[in-house]
Design an enzyme around this catalytic site. Structure first.
Site, PDB file in Angstrom:
ATOM      1  N   GLU A 297       0.822  -1.203   0.000  1.00 42.88           N
ATOM      2  CA  GLU A 297       0.000   0.000   0.000  1.00 42.88           C
ATOM      3  C   GLU A 297       0.864   1.264   0.000  1.00 42.88           C
ATOM      4  O   GLU A 297       0.506   2.276  -0.607  1.00 42.88           O
ATOM      5  CB  GLU A 297      -0.959  -0.015   1.194  1.00 42.88           C
ATOM      6  CG  GLU A 297      -1.964  -1.177   1.154  1.00 42.88           C
ATOM      7  CD  GLU A 297      -1.373  -2.541   1.462  1.00 42.88           C
ATOM      8  OE1 GLU A 297      -0.278  -2.585   2.065  1.00 42.88           O
ATOM      9  OE2 GLU A 297      -1.988  -3.565   1.105  1.00 42.88           O
TER      10      GLU A 297
ATOM     11  N   HIS B 223     -11.814  -6.072   7.957  1.00 42.89           N
ATOM     12  CA  HIS B 223     -12.566  -5.684   6.754  1.00 42.89           C
ATOM     13  C   HIS B 223     -13.762  -4.818   7.127  1.00 42.89           C
ATOM     14  O   HIS B 223     -14.781  -4.841   6.444  1.00 42.89           O
ATOM     15  CB  HIS B 223     -13.073  -6.915   5.995  1.00 42.89           C
ATOM     16  CG  HIS B 223     -12.017  -7.906   5.628  1.00 42.89           C
ATOM     17  ND1 HIS B 223     -11.555  -8.861   6.494  1.00 42.89           N
ATOM     18  CD2 HIS B 223     -11.321  -8.071   4.489  1.00 42.89           C
ATOM     19  CE1 HIS B 223     -10.623  -9.577   5.900  1.00 42.89           C
ATOM     20  NE2 HIS B 223     -10.458  -9.122   4.689  1.00 42.89           N
TER      21      HIS B 223
END
Lengths: 337, 409
Positions: free
Chosen positions: A60, A129
């Protein structure tokens, strides 16, 4: 106009912008060939080629930094971070680099990057999540923060984010991808097909960043929120029969202070709501600013509806999620005070 | 809009959905060819092992070469049993997930040897930091199946109090660290853990597993530099199963010929092994464990394997790779290969194998019945709701106490 869910609306914004501007690129983990784990970038590689919609390695920080470098060279990259919970390895690149390039170079370099990332719970995603980390990003001078609550806004705001000359962190409440969710976990799932905001122009349009919507006018109290909780607030207000005004912020940085103060000055009572943990959440900023600007209009302490100060649990997701009952409790509190 | 040739390089797999599966581009060196160096070899001297492929079981299922760990038939039968159990368990859990009994599941089909053989080659006291596809370690270490299932269906007996997604096990008693859903975060943690064991004068080592896609993360490089700098007693496993959800291994590999080779940049010992060869995985882990325990430092092991099923219950592989690839994977099926090896030795036969599968299948079915008696995700009972406020801190502060009161639990 076409019926679109939020995924299709976001895809349409990307499609329009890639068609319009060859400098717009889209990339991320699984975001190229496969079109993203939520399919937001589906079909773009096929249509625009490997070098305009592509898969990125799982890193990322590198994804954000690559976007920053590309933007410095004049591209308008749209980077996908697969889940907002996974954005943190990229945080240094956002905090120390992306957000400050304009400032520290005194405007010699700018980095118009859009970072799209699905956020929020209610999908049984467990602690990795489900997060709503938007408040972290509102603490970073130099980035703008957006979170739409419906397909029409999602498309117009993503378009505006890509066209914006400053970096934008664009949060997509994934519980809303396929339909408006009112917070009743056991209830029937509704689709965007029947919702007026599921009517989305297929052609290019943009909506201004920094402008909130009054999604329900009311006189008794104001609920200031964004993302999934807009729909939960609407459901709670209907359920309780209270004449509340509900404001969908849509943009968190810069937030629309005029629309907020107009409403709170009118109703004199206010609830701020976020799905993220309560402490130092975006609601805390709103509450502080509202009391500064509207103190003499307030007839009751501002109430916060928020997630608990715990990680997002898996099995007890619905005890964590700030559902309609938590709004109802807050409304009673703010009206009785 | 017409497409032009890409203006920068973006790797793509040889084949995509609709194409005929083809692995002819993968070079497979013969079994038995790789040399087995002494465990105190300097890291850079293992360069050839990073580029080759340690294989013990050959095409005729015979164990050959210096890496043959020379296991007893009993040890191999035990390994076979754990691998079959892993597969039977995965298959059953997938079915149950499809029936709505759990929110999510991740199988390890095709990768059973990677976990089971490594766990058997380590001491049970060694600490493991697995990713979410090494459930085989739990079977090899003898974890109670009912307990595993109770975690997956998040019921009242879930030792994680319903906080984690299914398959994100934790088992402190079995020296099995808490699995993170975030990628590669635990690779450098394993190094720190191993250093602490060394600091305390213990013989315990640590091992961690990530996927090849995860080797792109910064934490991968963090782990390797730490392991090299502090010569930590740790084994860093890269499970190259070819696919990171929909992304083929080339996106993480770039121009690097192997993932094991990345360890060479840090001066670490590096092994690239046939991950579908139980004996190769065992031998490589045994070598790396001995090296670590003797104070010669860390080893990076790339297990070359194939993810035979979906990444998880959330994706459909037919959207990104041709069907039938698993059937022609040039390194075969780890269960079948060990089974044939034992049969070749006269230590196993089809009847016993069938009986074993039947026995384990019945065990799994019976275990699930028992697990369900402690509740299910949808119908409960679950851990008490109040438990969501526990373990955030050693003691809940006033905020959590007040929030718990607000929730009325």
């Amino acid at each position: 106009m076409a019926k679109m869910n939020m995924i299709q609306a976001l895809n349409s914004a990307l499609d329009n912008m890639m068609e319009k501007d060859p400098n717009v690129l889209s990339f991320g983990e699984d975001a190229g060939y496969f079109g993203g784990v939520f399919r937001v970038t589906a079909g773009l590689q096929e249509k625009y080629g490997l070098d305009r919609s592509f898969d990125a390695p799982i890193n990322e920080a590198a994804i954000v930094a690559m976007a920053t470098g590309m933007a410095a060279k004049g591209l308008r990259p749209v980077a996908e971070i697969q889940f907002a919970d996974y954005i943190f390895p990229g945080l240094d690149q956002i905090v120390s680099e992306l957000s400050r390039i304009r400032y520290r170079s005194a405007g010699q370099f700018t980095t118009p990057v859009t970072i799209r990332t699905p956020c929020g719970g209610g999908i049984r995603g467990g602690q990795t999540h489900s997060m709503s980390p938007e408040a972290f990003f509102t603490q970073i001078p130099g980035v703008q923060v957006v979170m739409p609550s419906n397909p029409y806004d999602a498309k117009g705001l993503l378009t505006a984010a890509i066209e914006n000359d400053d970096p934008v962190i664009f949060f997509e409440p994934k519980r809303l991808y396929n339909g408006p969710f009112d917070g009743h976990s056991g209830g029937a799932l509704s689709s965007w097909g029947a919702h007026p905001k599921g009517e989305v122009p297929e052609d290019y349009y943009s909506l201004p960043l920094g402008k909130a919507d009054v999604v329900r006018e009311g006189s008794e109290l104001s609920i200031i929120t964004y993302g999934t909780l807009v729909h939960v607030a609407l459901a709670a207000v209907e359920q309780e029969g209270i004449d509340a005004e509900i404001i969908d912020l849509k943009t968190l940085v810069p937030y629309d202070i005029e629309t907020i103060t107009r409403s709170v000055n009118k109703t004199g009572r206010c609830i701020v709501a976020q799905e993220a943990p309560r402490t130092s959440g975006f609601g805390a900023e709103l509450a502080a600013q509202i009391q500064e600007d509207c103190f003499y209009a307030l007839e009751a302490p501002i109430q916060r509806v928020a997630g608990w100060d715990t990680p997002y649990p898996h099995a007890h997701e619905w005890s964590y999620f700030p559902g309609p009952q938590r709004f109802i409790n807050a409304m009673r509190e703010v009206l009785e005070a | 809009m017409t497409q032009s040739d890409p203006r920068f390089h973006v790797p793509a797999p040889h084949v995509r959905p609709g194409d005929t599966p083809d692995f002819s581009h993968i070079a497979i060196p013969p079994a038995g060819e790789a040399k087995r160096p002494a465990v105190d070899v300097a890291g850079p001297e293992t360069m050839d092992l990073a580029l080759g492929l340690v294989r013990v079981l050959d095409h005729n299922h015979q164990a050959v070469g210096e890496w043959d760990p020379k296991l007893t038939a009993d040890q191999m039968r035990e390994g076979l049993k754990h691998m079959v159990l892993t597969r039977v368990y995965d298959d059953r859990m997938l079915k149950l997930q499809r029936q709505g009994k759990m929110s999510f599941y991740m199988k390890s089909t095709g990768e059973e040897a990677v976990a089971v053989a490594a766990a058997m080659a380590l001491d049970n006291g060694d600490m493991v930091f697995p990713s979410y596809r090494q459930q085989g370690i739990l079977f090899a270490r003898g974890r109670d199946i009912v307990d595993m299932m109770c975690h997956c269906i998040s019921n009242s007996r879930d030792n994680l109090k319903g906080r984690q997604l299914p398959v994100h096990y934790t088992w402190a008693e079995g020296n099995f660290f808490s699995i993170s859903g975030n990628l590669t975060t635990q690779f450098p943690q394993a190094v720190g853990y191993a250093m602490a064991a060394q600091y305390k004068g213990e013989k315990q080592i640590a091992a961690s597993w990530i996927g090849e896609g995860s080797s792109a993360e910064g934490d991968f490089h963090g782990a390797l530099v730490l392991a090299s700098t502090y010569k930590a007693p740790v084994i860093l496993n890269i499970v190259n199963n070819q696919w990171a959800i929909s992304t083929f291994q080339g996106i993480a590999a770039g121009e690097a010929p192997t993932f094991a080779l990345k360890g060479q940049g840090y001066g670490l010992a590096t092994l690239r092994i046939d991950g579908n060869d139980f004996l190769a995985v065992y031998a490589a882990t045994q070598w790396a464990a001995e090296r670590a325990r003797a104070g010669h430092g860390a080893t990076v092991i790339e297990s070359f394997t194939y993810r035979a099923d979906a990444h998880s219950t959330s994706d459909d592989p037919s959207g990104y790779r041709p069907k039938g690839e698993d059937a022609i994977w040039p390194l075969g099926d780890p269960v079948e290969r060990l089974k044939q090896h034992l049969i070749g030795l006269g230590e196993w036969d089809e009847e016993r194998h069938e009986a074993l599968e039947k026995e384990l299948n019945e065990l799994v079915i019976a275990s699930y019945k028992e697990a369900e008696s402690f509740g299910t995700l949808h119908d409960g009972p679950l851990s008490p709701v109040s438990s969501i406020f526990e373990d955030v801190y050693a003691e809940p502060d006033w905020r959590l106490r007040r929030q718990r009161q607000d929730l009325g639990v």
